[in-house]
Design a protein around this motif. Structure first.
Motif, short mmCIF file in Angstrom:
data_model
loop_
_atom_site.label_atom_id
_atom_site.label_comp_id
_atom_site.label_asym_id
_atom_site.label_seq_id
_atom_site.Cartn_x
_atom_site.Cartn_y
_atom_site.Cartn_z
N PHE A 81 39.36 30.16 35.13
CA PHE A 81 40.00 31.25 35.42
C PHE A 81 41.15 31.18 34.81
CE2 PHE A 81 40.41 28.04 38.61
CZ PHE A 81 41.68 28.00 38.92
N ASN A 82 42.13 32.47 34.85
CA ASN A 82 43.29 32.35 34.17
C ASN A 82 44.51 32.01 35.46
OD1 ASN A 82 42.19 33.48 31.71
ND2 ASN A 82 41.92 35.38 32.89
N ILE A 83 45.28 31.39 35.19
CA ILE A 83 46.18 30.91 36.00
C ILE A 83 47.76 31.78 35.80
CG2 ILE A 83 45.43 28.58 36.54
CD1 ILE A 83 47.69 27.44 34.77
N ASN A 84 48.02 32.46 34.62
CA ASN A 84 48.92 33.34 34.40
C ASN A 84 50.26 32.94 34.82
OD1 ASN A 84 47.03 35.13 33.36
ND2 ASN A 84 46.70 35.79 35.54
N GLY A 85 50.65 31.74 34.34
CA GLY A 85 51.85 31.00 34.78
C GLY A 85 52.15 30.33 36.07
N GLU A 138 45.97 25.49 23.19
CA GLU A 138 45.42 26.72 22.72
C GLU A 138 44.95 27.82 23.61
OE1 GLU A 138 42.23 26.19 19.83
OE2 GLU A 138 43.52 24.97 18.57
N ARG A 139 44.91 27.22 25.00
CA ARG A 139 44.55 28.08 26.14
C ARG A 139 45.45 27.54 27.40
NH1 ARG A 139 39.66 30.48 25.67
NH2 ARG A 139 40.73 32.02 26.89
N PRO A 140 46.64 27.97 27.16
CA PRO A 140 47.67 27.27 28.15
C PRO A 140 47.72 28.08 29.50
CG PRO A 140 48.70 28.76 26.50
CD PRO A 140 47.60 28.63 26.16
N VAL A 211 41.16 35.56 42.78
CA VAL A 211 41.60 35.91 41.39
C VAL A 211 42.32 37.58 41.26
CG1 VAL A 211 40.17 34.55 40.21
CG2 VAL A 211 39.21 36.85 41.29
N GLU A 212 41.94 38.21 42.58
CA GLU A 212 42.70 39.60 42.58
C GLU A 212 44.06 39.58 42.86
OE1 GLU A 212 40.01 41.88 44.98
OE2 GLU A 212 38.31 41.73 43.55
N GLU A 213 44.36 38.53 43.60
CA GLU A 213 45.69 38.47 44.44
C GLU A 213 46.78 38.32 43.12
OE1 GLU A 213 46.25 34.94 46.83
OE2 GLU A 213 45.13 35.75 48.37
N ASP A 214 47.91 38.69 43.39
CA ASP A 214 49.23 38.81 42.56
C ASP A 214 49.67 37.22 42.50
OD1 ASP A 214 52.35 38.88 42.33
OD2 ASP A 214 51.28 39.89 40.81
N VAL A 215 49.56 36.56 41.20
CA VAL A 215 49.79 35.23 40.93
C VAL A 215 51.29 34.86 41.58
CG1 VAL A 215 50.25 33.59 39.25
CG2 VAL A 215 48.16 34.90 39.13
#
Length: 219
Positions: A81-85, A138-140, A211-215
């Motif tokens: 999944f994407n951690i987006n910061g 490459e995938r931070p 994953v739908e929550e605002d990070v």
């Protein structure tokens, strides 16, 4: 993937980590006994002659931790999944919390994480484990977490193929047995199909909400 092999499982995880942007939750059950060793673990910890003689598959994963003996009695889950910061340690703890909360509800019992990797029953016996990947330049913003839960455990097989400092772990099976448990040990009436179905349903819902929550709110 209920008739999986460990090579395909790890290759699938790598593909989803490096070559996709979507969020994934994978469930696997292996057809044959297998050993997954951590990215930095020495291969000398594996008793190769025993593994070869018994047809036990051995592979190295890209995540950390030590060896994991896995077979058809284990439920394996992989999160990509994407951690987006979001800090990776926070992301890891949040995902482990999803697994723990699912177990707590399904088993009507209490579980927790210790030593960052061990999933323990309230009795302090280990029922599973978890680990995560390191940062990739490459995938931070991409992250992967593995976890497994033992529905049933054969202690002789669990410790037969690995060593610690050159000493086969099976030499200590009687001492180690008091620290190991499984779903069926805790609740003999919870068969594998029942446990898998409930664990799957609960974890899919929990991960979907995660994953739908605002990070920024999660952090």
């Amino acid at each position: 993937f209920l008739n999986d092999d460990i090579y395909s499982m790890h290759a699938r995880e790598e593909m989803l980590f490096y070559h996709t942007k979507e969020n994934f939750l994978l469930f696997s059950r292996l057809e044959q006994p297998s050993i997954s060793i951590g990215r930095l673990q020495s291969y000398s910890d594996i008793l190769e002659d025993r593994a070869l003689n018994d047809g036990v598959a051995v592979t190295r994963r890209k995540t950390g931790g030590r060896f994991m003996y896995l077979d058809e009695n284990d439920v394996i889950v992989s999160f990509a999944f994407n951690i987006n910061g979001l800090d990776k340690n926070i992301a890891y703890n949040l995902v482990c919390r999803l697994v723990i909360d699912s177990l707590n509800e399904i088993m009507n019992d209490s579980f927790h994480i210790e030593h960052n990797n061990d999933i323990l029953h309230i009795s302090n016996k280990k029922i599973g484990g978890a680990t995560h990947n390191r940062n990739h330049p490459e995938r931070p913003t991409r992250f992967m977490v593995h976890a497994y839960i033992r529905h049933r455990v054969d202690l002789n097989s669990l410790f037969k193929y690995c060593a610690l400092d050159g000493h086969p772990l099976e030499d200590y099976v009687n001492d180690l047995a008091e620290y190991i448990t499984s779903v069926s040990d805790i609740n003999p009436n919870l068969t594998f199909p029942k446990f898998y179905s409930r664990f799957y349903s609960k974890l899919v819902r929990q991960f979907g909400n995660f994953v739908e929550e605002d990070v920024s709110e999660s952090q």
